[in-house]
Design a protein around this motif. Structure first.
Motif, PDB file in Angstrom:
ATOM      1  N   LEU A   1      34.739  58.545  14.559  1.00 58.10           N
ATOM      2  CA  LEU A   1      35.040  57.526  13.534  1.00 58.10           C
ATOM      3  C   LEU A   1      34.372  57.843  12.208  1.00 58.10           C
ATOM      4  CD1 LEU A   1      34.894  54.225  15.634  1.00 58.10           C
ATOM      5  CD2 LEU A   1      36.899  55.239  14.551  1.00 58.10           C
ATOM      6  N   THR A   2      33.304  58.657  12.242  1.00 54.13           N
ATOM      7  CA  THR A   2      32.684  59.052  10.981  1.00 54.13           C
ATOM      8  C   THR A   2      33.631  59.902  10.148  1.00 54.13           C
ATOM      9  OG1 THR A   2      31.724  61.028  11.982  1.00 54.13           O
ATOM     10  CG2 THR A   2      30.399  59.011  12.023  1.00 54.13           C
ATOM     11  N   LYS A   3      34.599  60.526  10.831  1.00 48.52           N
ATOM     12  CA  LYS A   3      35.571  61.368  10.129  1.00 48.52           C
ATOM     13  C   LYS A   3      36.908  60.656   9.996  1.00 48.52           C
ATOM     14  CE  LYS A   3      33.231  65.513  11.722  1.00 48.52           C
ATOM     15  NZ  LYS A   3      33.320  66.821  12.346  1.00 48.52           N
ATOM     16  N   PHE A   4      36.860  59.363  10.241  1.00 50.11           N
ATOM     17  CA  PHE A   4      38.055  58.529  10.115  1.00 50.11           C
ATOM     18  C   PHE A   4      37.721  57.386   9.172  1.00 50.11           C
ATOM     19  CE2 PHE A   4      40.949  55.198  11.931  1.00 50.11           C
ATOM     20  CZ  PHE A   4      42.145  55.811  11.613  1.00 50.11           C
ATOM     21  N   GLN A   5      37.698  57.726   7.921  1.00 50.64           N
ATOM     22  CA  GLN A   5      37.242  56.776   6.909  1.00 50.64           C
ATOM     23  C   GLN A   5      38.430  56.160   6.180  1.00 50.64           C
ATOM     24  OE1 GLN A   5      34.058  55.916   6.572  1.00 50.64           O
ATOM     25  NE2 GLN A   5      33.531  57.370   8.222  1.00 50.64           N
ATOM     26  N   PRO A   6      38.276  54.898   5.829  1.00 50.03           N
ATOM     27  CA  PRO A   6      39.374  54.229   5.109  1.00 50.03           C
ATOM     28  C   PRO A   6      39.671  54.949   3.794  1.00 50.03           C
ATOM     29  CG  PRO A   6      37.770  52.626   5.893  1.00 50.03           C
ATOM     30  CD  PRO A   6      37.157  53.982   6.121  1.00 50.03           C
ATOM     31  N   GLY A   7      40.922  55.057   3.528  1.00 54.52           N
ATOM     32  CA  GLY A   7      41.356  55.627   2.262  1.00 54.52           C
ATOM     33  C   GLY A   7      41.384  57.148   2.238  1.00 54.52           C
ATOM     34  N   ILE A   8      40.908  57.782   3.294  1.00 47.86           N
ATOM     35  CA  ILE A   8      40.890  59.252   3.356  1.00 47.86           C
ATOM     36  C   ILE A   8      41.779  59.692   4.524  1.00 47.86           C
ATOM     37  CG2 ILE A   8      39.487  61.313   3.630  1.00 47.86           C
ATOM     38  CD1 ILE A   8      37.107  59.668   2.602  1.00 47.86           C
ATOM     39  N   LEU A   9      42.728  60.509   4.214  1.00 47.06           N
ATOM     40  CA  LEU A   9      43.646  60.963   5.268  1.00 47.06           C
ATOM     41  C   LEU A   9      42.870  61.785   6.311  1.00 47.06           C
ATOM     42  CD1 LEU A   9      46.703  60.707   5.803  1.00 47.06           C
ATOM     43  CD2 LEU A   9      46.951  63.019   4.869  1.00 47.06           C
ATOM     44  N   PRO A  10      42.898  61.396   7.567  1.00 50.69           N
ATOM     45  CA  PRO A  10      42.098  62.087   8.591  1.00 50.69           C
ATOM     46  C   PRO A  10      42.699  63.444   8.962  1.00 50.69           C
ATOM     47  CG  PRO A  10      43.458  60.440   9.646  1.00 50.69           C
ATOM     48  CD  PRO A  10      43.702  60.292   8.163  1.00 50.69           C
ATOM     49  N   HIS A  11      41.870  64.214   9.678  1.00 48.05           N
ATOM     50  CA  HIS A  11      42.348  65.493  10.216  1.00 48.05           C
ATOM     51  C   HIS A  11      43.413  65.228  11.287  1.00 48.05           C
ATOM     52  CE1 HIS A  11      42.309  69.395  12.263  1.00 48.05           C
ATOM     53  NE2 HIS A  11      41.692  69.890  11.168  1.00 48.05           N
ATOM     54  N   TYR A  12      44.342  66.164  11.387  1.00 45.41           N
ATOM     55  CA  TYR A  12      45.427  66.026  12.372  1.00 45.41           C
ATOM     56  C   TYR A  12      44.876  65.747  13.762  1.00 45.41           C
ATOM     57  CZ  TYR A  12      49.333  67.507  15.375  1.00 45.41           C
ATOM     58  OH  TYR A  12      50.311  67.558  16.329  1.00 45.41           O
TER      59      TYR A  12
ATOM     60  N   PRO B   1      39.703  48.384  23.226  1.00 51.69           N
ATOM     61  CA  PRO B   1      38.880  47.561  22.327  1.00 51.69           C
ATOM     62  C   PRO B   1      38.696  48.183  20.940  1.00 51.69           C
ATOM     63  CG  PRO B   1      37.906  47.606  24.512  1.00 51.69           C
ATOM     64  CD  PRO B   1      39.029  48.597  24.531  1.00 51.69           C
ATOM     65  N   PHE B   2      38.809  49.497  20.828  1.00 50.62           N
ATOM     66  CA  PHE B   2      38.670  50.141  19.517  1.00 50.62           C
ATOM     67  C   PHE B   2      39.984  50.142  18.716  1.00 50.62           C
ATOM     68  CE2 PHE B   2      35.183  52.148  21.863  1.00 50.62           C
ATOM     69  CZ  PHE B   2      34.148  52.104  20.935  1.00 50.62           C
ATOM     70  N   LEU B   3      41.093  49.898  19.409  1.00 49.77           N
ATOM     71  CA  LEU B   3      42.379  50.101  18.764  1.00 49.77           C
ATOM     72  C   LEU B   3      42.636  49.154  17.609  1.00 49.77           C
ATOM     73  CD1 LEU B   3      44.764  50.934  21.772  1.00 49.77           C
ATOM     74  CD2 LEU B   3      43.634  52.476  20.169  1.00 49.77           C
ATOM     75  N   ASN B   4      42.117  47.925  17.713  1.00 54.76           N
ATOM     76  CA  ASN B   4      42.368  46.960  16.632  1.00 54.76           C
ATOM     77  C   ASN B   4      41.789  47.488  15.319  1.00 54.76           C
ATOM     78  OD1 ASN B   4      43.414  44.637  15.570  1.00 54.76           O
ATOM     79  ND2 ASN B   4      41.697  43.330  16.147  1.00 54.76           N
ATOM     80  N   SER B   5      40.537  47.961  15.385  1.00 53.32           N
ATOM     81  CA  SER B   5      39.915  48.471  14.161  1.00 53.32           C
ATOM     82  C   SER B   5      40.542  49.781  13.721  1.00 53.32           C
ATOM     83  CB  SER B   5      38.414  48.665  14.388  1.00 53.32           C
ATOM     84  OG  SER B   5      38.198  49.632  15.399  1.00 53.32           O
ATOM     85  N   ILE B   6      40.917  50.639  14.726  1.00 56.87           N
ATOM     86  CA  ILE B   6      41.576  51.906  14.380  1.00 56.87           C
ATOM     87  C   ILE B   6      42.887  51.637  13.659  1.00 56.87           C
ATOM     88  CG2 ILE B   6      42.709  53.947  15.358  1.00 56.87           C
ATOM     89  CD1 ILE B   6      40.551  53.989  17.511  1.00 56.87           C
ATOM     90  N   LEU B   7      43.651  50.677  14.200  1.00 61.52           N
ATOM     91  CA  LEU B   7      44.924  50.362  13.572  1.00 61.52           C
ATOM     92  C   LEU B   7      44.717  49.823  12.158  1.00 61.52           C
ATOM     93  CD1 LEU B   7      46.813  48.732  16.581  1.00 61.52           C
ATOM     94  CD2 LEU B   7      47.433  50.844  15.410  1.00 61.52           C
ATOM     95  N   GLY B   8      43.667  48.992  12.014  1.00 62.94           N
ATOM     96  CA  GLY B   8      43.403  48.440  10.696  1.00 62.94           C
ATOM     97  C   GLY B   8      43.083  49.515   9.683  1.00 62.94           C
ATOM     98  N   THR B   9      42.354  50.533  10.128  1.00 64.29           N
ATOM     99  CA  THR B   9      42.025  51.635   9.218  1.00 64.29           C
ATOM    100  C   THR B   9      43.221  52.566   9.015  1.00 64.29           C
ATOM    101  OG1 THR B   9      39.744  51.538  10.036  1.00 64.29           O
ATOM    102  CG2 THR B   9      40.405  53.523   8.825  1.00 64.29           C
ATOM    103  N   MET B  10      43.985  52.721  10.060  1.00 64.40           N
ATOM    104  CA  MET B  10      45.060  53.716  10.028  1.00 64.40           C
ATOM    105  C   MET B  10      46.264  53.274   9.200  1.00 64.40           C
ATOM    106  SD  MET B  10      47.067  55.400  13.276  1.00 64.40           S
ATOM    107  CE  MET B  10      48.099  53.975  13.540  1.00 64.40           C
ATOM    108  N   LEU B  11      46.570  51.968   9.223  1.00 60.35           N
ATOM    109  CA  LEU B  11      47.815  51.522   8.592  1.00 60.35           C
ATOM    110  C   LEU B  11      47.905  51.903   7.122  1.00 60.35           C
ATOM    111  CD1 LEU B  11      48.336  48.047  10.297  1.00 60.35           C
ATOM    112  CD2 LEU B  11      49.609  50.150  10.672  1.00 60.35           C
TER     113      LEU B  11
END
Length: 1654
Positions: A130-141, A160-170
């Protein structure tokens, strides 16, 4: 060991990842895993450190290490420390994201490590990722890929992590510009949705049961909008992205808010359907669409209704698309689309049918097949929704039932099967479906169409056979497994039994009907089945069923063999046919069925089978005994005749049934009416029709003779016949043919009427009614002149009718008083037929049938006169015996005959000739009658053509056997011509054809017995001499000269005994004339007389020996008969008895090579003992006196010379061979055994490599060019063959066989292996001819000092091998032979010295007690041999080691101890020699030396064992199997001296020479026990192995590091300190670069094992 060494091992292995071979990569991976299994934390840290420190290591090599880390994590996850896990997570995360570019294999390997750790440490992994999955920055493939895979690997941990992941990913979705990023987001959303659904489905097991679908709905919908509205609609979207979006939308639709799904459904469905334009993506589209439809149906969508038409149209197109079921993706798509229809059918059944049913009316094949496939699916899967729609579905099937396409037919059959299971066929319209199914069962049977049902038929043309197979299986399935179908099918299926076009369906129909009837009988009383005809108006009548099933049974194996089924069905229906048939049919029909099942189509006689059926019909009619019933059956049979026009065999049988039934009918009016109708409606052009009609009238005539004859005559006079003839005359080209066919049929009818007519009535009708009309139809007159017909059918019908008429006359009660006035006319007509046939071909059976008719005519009164008989015999003999061979007839007449018909036709024709001649002879059983018959046969018996002679003698044997059998002598009369007849046949006893020889003996046998009968002997008298002659008949198959000679002798003896002297003389003179017969008819028999004359008059030939021999030689060239050639040999023998020196001198001057005539003349001299001995002595003197060869210098060879054989020794050698090849020479050879053996053995030695003189070579070439069969001119081969013949005739045949078994004769001819051949010969002599050796040794010994090297070599080889046998000791020859061998050690010839050592070594097996006595002397000789200076190729040393191995077993220890270590040290270098023989021999000798290691030498020799142990163990992998066996032997012998019982047992149990060895397992166990018992030897063992790291053999280089690895695996930590690990690792590191893959693999494996001491 220290931590640094563990890391060093791992580092060494990881350094080797740069290897290019995949096998090495896998072994490095395995080794790292092995290290990780022992020290997981250590190895994971080492790998992490290595990757961190080697930033520039190429990614293919990093992949190997990451794979190993994943495997270690998976295997030790439960015990993995958190700190290590954190390090691994951090490394994998960095490896995965190190490159911004996607390098799939590398980053996937790193991602897999994270997923493996995440199964337990999900929070740690997520914390890092998640440190490499930051809002506003396109993550690595691979960040998203890892999220997706973790959601599947650890559902409860990830949701349980998916809600926050989805929020960041959308918000990132809009930032994704590349297709690969968009695709990975899609995969993540797909896997997230699937894991959320799984989580929701298992809330009872979930860690947080409060999670709800609504938690994710809005996020999922937001993602949906991007995926569907933006990415999917983009024109730039590639295939991969489209598929990723489509696959994600399916699972996502289940999580979307209900109202949003309802709102988006129209656009979503349209968008998904639009993707069907890409066929390759169809499966993924269908799968997603099915999930969307399920989601819509689950929420009760109202908007789906509006999309239904579009949906159905698109889905229907998918089903109609071509399907190749061998392609899994296409098959999956097909099944997914059908699932869509199932989903829609549950909610919209009316709309679905409203769409589908009109499609069935379209003419397109694809549309109909697809629609029917969907219809079958919804009938099966939505049965409750379709219940009320059955009538509509059935009514819509009308047009598909009429479709001619096989694919449509198959689809319809599949729908019918589904309908049957769900009650459709009980509805109105179901009958049409059943009728269609039956029609498909009636398609032609295709036996090649039985393919697997899953075969890819969609892309191929379906055959009628495929459709039929499916239909047959479906009919039986619905008849037997669907209970509700019983009332539908019974008795309705009976309607389909009668139509002829449904004949192929009879088998399946009868099978189903029989099952249904049995089922009905179980449910009700049997009498209920009589109500069958009230069930429907269209059911066939009893008469129709009876006729139809009986006719079908006549061809029981047609199609699938429906004859037995038809009979079984007839038995089931017996009550419905007639109530009186139960008992009769219950007994007869099972017997008929059993007869069918006991036979095959090939074994069943069709004629006998039809007769059985007709008898069954007769008994049936007799049991019924009802005129009206019989009359109705006749009418029904006649009514159905025309139906069988396409099935002629069945129609033919139906005619017979009609005739049988007419015969049983008492109504003559009905009989006349039906006969008239049959004659008027017959199809006369067809052979089967003509035959059937004639059979019908014949069977009818059994009880209605007058009516049948009257109706035939009436028909000819009727207007119908005249109109036909008049009509035919309008078309002249066809009129003759048409009229001839009608006439042929009428003629045949008369024949059958005569055949079947009552015996007491037939004679009165023969000439007045039958023959008169036959000739009326056959003879055609034009302007009053008789014209011979050329119509084959008309001729054949006439011949058959004449035969049947003659048989009828002969079988009648008053035949003896009947005079057949038209007999001569008929015989003349038959001869005209025979004469008209061509003499060079056999195309028709006219000859055979005409002769058969003559045979029957001859026995009738009045008899033929002599002229008529002579003409008949001459005509028939000329027409048959002169025909070409059957093989030539096949080639010439093949196109006109069916394949395979020529041979049977020929056999039948020859049999007809024999029967005719027997019939003629039977009326004149006298010597004159016999003489008259053979006056006609004699020219054929003497014919120059083999096939004519064979046929004539065959016919003669048959006639004489018949004469002998039928002869009845009432008074003693002279058999005046027996001598001439025997003279005619006795030469044939040696004819070129075995069949002629045997038949000739049969003729002589029969003639001599006939002579005895005429002399007054009773018929049961047996003459011993004649019976012996008969017993020799079987031996005449083999053209052995002796057998033929004996037969001729017996014939001569018996003839002389039984015949007057003047007749015997005439016989002898006649046979003498045959000596020069070019056709070989008389030569063999004549040799009996010729031999006798030569013996009586031999004395007059003694004056001119050379001239006589020359004449005999030239005469032999002209004569090919063995008996004549033997007579010439007798001449030579007589001459040699008087003048042996002159004969030998003359014969020696004959040209070489000897031709066959010269060979015969030499062989003649062996017949008498005294003469043979004298001749042999003369020839031996010639062989030994002259020089064996001359040295000729060749210009082409420069200064070198070649050896050329001299003439007279070579000629004498050839002569010796010819004489000794005769068995009679045996006693003479035995008398000169030793002289012959030594002379010929030395002759062989002097001719090895010797050439033939050039003048003889040219003669050989010229003779070969003339095609003369000459013996080889090779001097050495001639000598070898002569020696072989000498041994055979000298009583030593076992010696020759033993040498041949060891390929010794070939060795004797070889320059390189001559001594091996001599050794084989000596061994065989010692074993099989021991008593003869004393004189041979005495004669051969002087040749050890011969001036010829070849003779010294041969003598030494012979004596060396003699020492291998005890016979030398027994004959008191040992000392002298051993001294001779010792003396030969100083011979200038190296092979002689080698052979001398071999002989001394052979004493171990021949005279072991002498080895003990002379041990020191023998050991000294062997040591001298190993130290031979003049031995560049070590041949003498090799023989010394081999011989030493032999004698050690019998040598005293005191003799060996003094030189034990010297020997061991001396042979040690040979262990690794490049020559296989030296390695093998030295290792075996080392094994033998262990016997003497006890005592004072024990410690010293143990050191030698330890020094050689590694070598021996490694050479178990030697490339040569012989060396491997030697190592096994040596290790077994060393085992007891090593002081380790367990190791000793291992060597004894596992190292069997003939057993395979699992080297790895064996070495593992060996090293285990070495380290347990000799731990201090570790450094020595490893050091020796290091030496073999540089071996030239890759097998050894691979075995050495493996050896080290196993030693390390089993050494204790304390003793491991003696190893220099750094040196070992360095050596292994160098070897890791070996060019051979197998070596590098073993090194990597060993490096992994070093973890124990690292």
């Amino acid at each position: 060991m220290s931590e640094s060494r563990v890391k060093r091992l791992a580092t060494t292995l990881m350094d080797a990842t740069t290897d290019k071979d995949p096998l090495v990569h896998e072994q490095i991976f395995t080794a790292l895993c092995y290290l990780g299994g022992t020290e997981p934390e250590e190895i994971l840290n080492a790998c992490e450190e290595y990757l961190r420190q080697h930033d520039k290591l190429a990614y293919p090599h990093r992949i190997i290490i990451l794979r190993a880390m994943e495997a270690v994590v998976r295997s030790s996850l439960a015990h993995l420390d958190k700190s290590t896990a954190k390090i691994v997570i951090f490394l994998a995360s960095n490896e995965m994201t190190r490159s911004k570019e996607i390098i799939f294999e590398w980053q996937q390997a790193a991602s897999n490590v994270l997923v493996a750790v995440g199964r337990r440490f999900i929070n740690k992994v997520m914390e890092e990722v998640l440190t490499k999955f930051q809002p506003g920055i396109l993550p690595h493939y691979f960040i998203m890929q890892t999220f997706a895979n973790l959601s599947l690997a650890n559902v409860f941990g990830m949701v349980p992590f998916l809600n926050s992941i989805l929020g960041t990913m959308l918000p990132m979705l809009a930032m994704a510009k590349q297709d690969n990023m968009k695709s990975v987001f899609c995969y993540a959303l797909q896997y997230f949705s699937e894991s959320i659904q799984e989580y929701m489905a298992n809330l009872d097991k979930a860690p947080d049961p409060t999670v709800r679908r609504d938690t994710f709905s809005n996020d999922i919908f937001s993602a949906y909008e991007v995926l569907f509205n933006s990415w999917l609609q983009s024109r730039e979207a590639k295939v991969g992205l489209r598929l990723a979006v489509v696959e994600a939308l399916g699972p996502m639709s289940h999580l979307m808010p209900t109202e949003k799904l309802e709102e988006q459904l129209p656009r979503l469905i349209q968008g998904i359907l639009a993707l069907y334009r890409k066929p390759a993506e169809a499966y993924y589209v269908s799968k997603s669409l099915c999930q969307i439809l399920e989601a819509a149906v689950n929420v009760g969508s109202r908007t789906l209704d509006a999309q239904l038409d579009t949906l159905l149209g698109a889905l229907h197109l998918q089903i109609c698309a071509p399907l190749d079921s061998s392609l899994p993706v296409q098959l999956k798509n097909h099944n997914e689309v059908l699932r869509c229809f199932t989903v829609l059918a549950s909610s919209f059944p009316d709309r679905l049918l409203g769409f589908l049913l009109p499609k069935l009316e379209m003419g397109s094949e694809k549309t109909r097949v697809g629609t029917l496939t969907i219809l079958r699916q919804i009938i099966n899967s939505a049965s409750s929704q379709m219940e009320m729609k059955k009538p509509f579905i059935l009514s819509s099937m009308k047009l598909p039932l009429q479709d001619k396409s096989n694919k449509v037919k198959r689809a319809v059959v599949q729908v019918i099967s589904a309908m049957a299971h769900h009650g459709y066929l009980e509805q109105p319209g179901g009958e049409a479906m059943i009728e269609f199914l039956i029609c498909q069962c009636a398609l032609p049977v295709d036996r090649s169409a039985h393919l697997a049902w899953r075969h890819s038929l969609e892309t191929e043309d379906l055959t009628d056979g495929h459709v039929r197979d499916i239909s047959v299986n479906t009919l039986f399935l619905i008849s037997t497994t669907v209970d509700r179908m019983a009332d539908v099918l019974w008795p309705y299926l009976l309607e389909f039994v009668i139509p002829i076009h449904l004949t192929n369906a009879l088998g399946p129909l009868c099978k189903s009907l029989i099952f249904l009837a049995a089922q009905k009988q179980e449910e009700r009383e049997e009498s209920d089945l009589q109500l069958l005809y009230e069930a429907g108006a269209n059911l066939p009548s009893p008469y129709t069923l009876m006729a139809r099933l009986l006719v079908v049974a006549s061809q029981p194996y047609v199609g699938e063999g429906h004859g037995a089924a038809a009979l079984r069905l007839l038995n089931v229906l017996h009550l419905n046919v007639h109530k009186a048939l139960g008992q009769l049919w219950g007994k007869k029909i099972p017997a008929l069925v059993e007869h069918l099942e006991a036979n095959t189509k090939a074994s069943l006689s069709q004629k006998e089978w039809e007769e059985q059926l007709l008898k069954f019909l007769q008994k049936t009619l007799k049991s019924i005994s009802d005129t009206s019933w019989t009359s109705q059956l006749i009418l029904e049979m006649c009514k159905h005749l025309s139906c069988y026009n396409g099935s002629l065999p069945e129609k033919n049988f139906l005619y017979k049934c009609i005739g049988t039934t007419l015969a049983a009918c008492s109504s003559k009016d009905l009989v006349r009416k039906q006969l008239q109708e049959l004659l008027e409606t017959a199809r006369y052009q067809e052979e089967a029709e003509r035959e059937g009609l004639a059979s019908c009238l014949g069977l009818c005539a059994v009880t209605h003779l007058d009516e049948s004859l009257a109706k035939l005559e009436e028909f000819v006079k009727s207007d119908v016949f005249k109109k036909s003839a008049g009509l035919f005359s309008l078309f002249k080209d066809r009129s003759d043919n048409e009229v001839e066919k009608v006439k042929s049929t009428l003629i045949l009818c008369y024949g059958y009427v005569a055949k079947h007519a009552p015996k007491e009535l037939v004679l009165a009708r023969i000439e007045a009614d039958i023959l008169r009309n036959i000739f009326l139809y056959f003879n055609t007159k034009v302007l009053g002149i008789k014209v011979e017909t050329k119509d084959l059918v008309l001729k054949m019908c006439l011949l058959r009718s004449i035969c049947m008429i003659c048989q009828a006359i002969y079988n009648s009660a008053q035949s003896g008083d009947f005079t057949f006035s038209r007999k001569a006319e008929l015989v003349s007509q038959m001869m005209d037929f025979i004469k008209a046939e061509p003499l060079d071909s056999l195309r028709t059976p006219i000859r055979q049938k005409a002769m058969a008719a003559c045979m029957l005519l001859v026995v009738l009164e009045p008899p033929l006169n002599d002229a008529e008989k002579a003409e008949l015999v001459e005509t028939c003999l000329g027409a048959v015996l002169s025909l070409p061979l059957p093989e030539a007839l096949k080639e010439r007449d093949g196109p006109g005959l069916e394949a395979g018909c020529t041979e049977p036709l020929w056999c039948d024709t020859l049999c007809a000739l024999k029967d005719l001649l027997k019939s003629l002879l039977h009326r004149h059983m006298t010597p004159h009658g016999l003489q008259t018959m053979f006056e006609h046969l004699s020219p054929w018996i003497k014919s120059t053509k083999e096939h004519e002679r064979e046929r004539a003698v065959d016919v003669s044997a048959a006639i004489l056997a018949f004469y002998q059998e039928k002869l009845n002598v009432s008074t003693v009369v002279p058999f005046y011509n027996v001598g001439l007849l025997i003279a005619l046949f006795s030469p044939r006893c040696t004819d070129s054809l075995a069949s002629i020889r045997q038949h000739a003996v049969d003729c002589v046998y029969a003639l001599l017995y006939i002579q005895l009968y005429y002399e007054g002997f009773s018929r049961d008298h047996k003459d011993e001499s004649l019976e012996r002659l008969k017993a020799m008949r079987a031996g005449l198959k083999d053209p052995d000269v002796n057998v033929l000679y004996q037969v001729c002798c017996n014939i001569a003896k018996v003839t002389a005994k039984r015949l007057p002297p003047d007749q015997l003389l005439s016989l002898l003179l006649s046979t003498l004339e045959g000596l020069s017969d070019p056709d070989k008819n008389c030569s063999r028999a004549a040799t009996v007389v010729v031999n006798s004359l030569l013996k009586e008059r031999g004395a007059v030939l003694l004056e001119k020996v050379p001239e006589i021999l020359e004449v005999v030689h030239s005469r032999l060239r002209e004569v090919t008969e063995d008996s004549v050639r033997k007579a010439a040999q007798q001449t030579v023998l007589i001459l040699a008895t008087q003048h042996k020196a002159a004969v030998v001198c003359s014969l020696l001057s004959n040209q070489l090579p000897l031709d066959s005539c010269s060979c015969l003349m030499w062989r003649a001299l062996a017949s008498e003992l005294t003469l043979a001995s004298q001749v042999l002595e003369l020839l031996l003197d010639k062989v030994n006196r002259d020089v064996p060869y001359k040295e000729n210098k060749s210009f082409l060879r420069g200064s070198s010379s070649e050896r050329v054989a001299t003439f007279f020794p070579l000629s004498a050698t050839c002569a010796l061979h010819e004489i000794m090849s005769v068995p009679e020479s045996g006693p003479a050879v035995v008398g000169l055994y030793a002289e012959l053996f030594v002379s010929l053995l030395l002759r062989v030695s002097c001719t090895v490599g010797v050439q033939l003189p050039k003048n003889m070579q040219s003669k050989e070439r010229k003779s070969a060019g003339r095609g003369q069969p000459l013996r080889t001119l090779d001097p050495c081969s001639s000598a070898v063959e002569t020696l072989k013949a000498m041994l055979t005739q000298g009583g030593s045949e076992e010696v020759a066989k033993a040498v041949a078994a060891g390929n010794g004769w070939e060795c004797l001819r070889s320059v390189e292996r001559h001594h091996d051949g001599v050794a084989l010969l000596a061994s065989a002599m010692a074993k099989h001819a021991g008593p003869k050796l004393a004189l041979i040794v005495k004669t051969l010994s002087p040749m050890l000092n011969s001036i010829y090297d070849s003779q010294r070599l041969t003598a030494t080889a012979f004596f060396a091998e003699l020492l291998n046998s005890k016979v030398v000791h027994d004959l008191v020859l040992l000392e002298s032979v051993m001294d001779s061998m010792t003396a030969r050690q100083r011979d200038p010839c190296t092979p002689v010295r080698m052979l001398a050592l071999r002989g001394l070594g052979n004493m171990a097996s021949g005279s072991p007690e002498k080895v003990r006595r002379h041990g020191a002397q023998l050991l000294a000789s062997m040591m001298n041999g190993m130290d031979d200076k003049d031995d560049p190729h070590s041949l003498v040393a090799l023989e010394a080691m081999s011989s030493l191995s032999k004698i050690l077993a019998f040598t005293e220890e005191r003799d060996v101890h003094s030189m034990l270590l010297h020997i061991a040290i001396r042979i040690r270098p040979f262990f690794d020699s490049e020559k296989r023989e030296l390695r093998q021999c030295s290792i075996i000798l080392f094994g033998h030396l262990t016997k003497f290691s006890a005592g004072s030498c024990e410690d010293a020799f143990f050191e030698q064992i330890l020094n050689g142990l590694v070598t021996l163990l490694l050479h178990l992998q030697d490339p040569k199997p012989e060396v491997i066996k030697a190592c096994k032997f040596a290790l077994r012998r060393c085992g007891p001296s090593m002081g380790c019982p367990v190791l000793c047992d291992m060597f004894q149990n596992h190292l069997h020479e003939d057993r395979s060895l699992h080297y790895g397992e064996f070495m593992n166990d060996v090293c285990k026990h070495l380290m347990q018992n000799y731990p201090d030897s570790l450094s020595r063992l490893v050091a020796t192995n290091l030496f073999y790291f540089k071996s030239s053999w890759p097998e050894i280089r691979a075995a050495a590091p493996m050896f080290v690895g196993f030693l390390v695996l089993h050494v204790s930590r304390a003793h491991s300190q003696q190893l220099d690990l750094d040196e070992l690792i360095a050596a292994l590191t160098v070897l890791l670069k070996d060019p051979v893959t197998a070596v590098r693999v073993k090194v990597a494996e060993t490096l992994g094992r070093l973890v124990r001491i690292a």
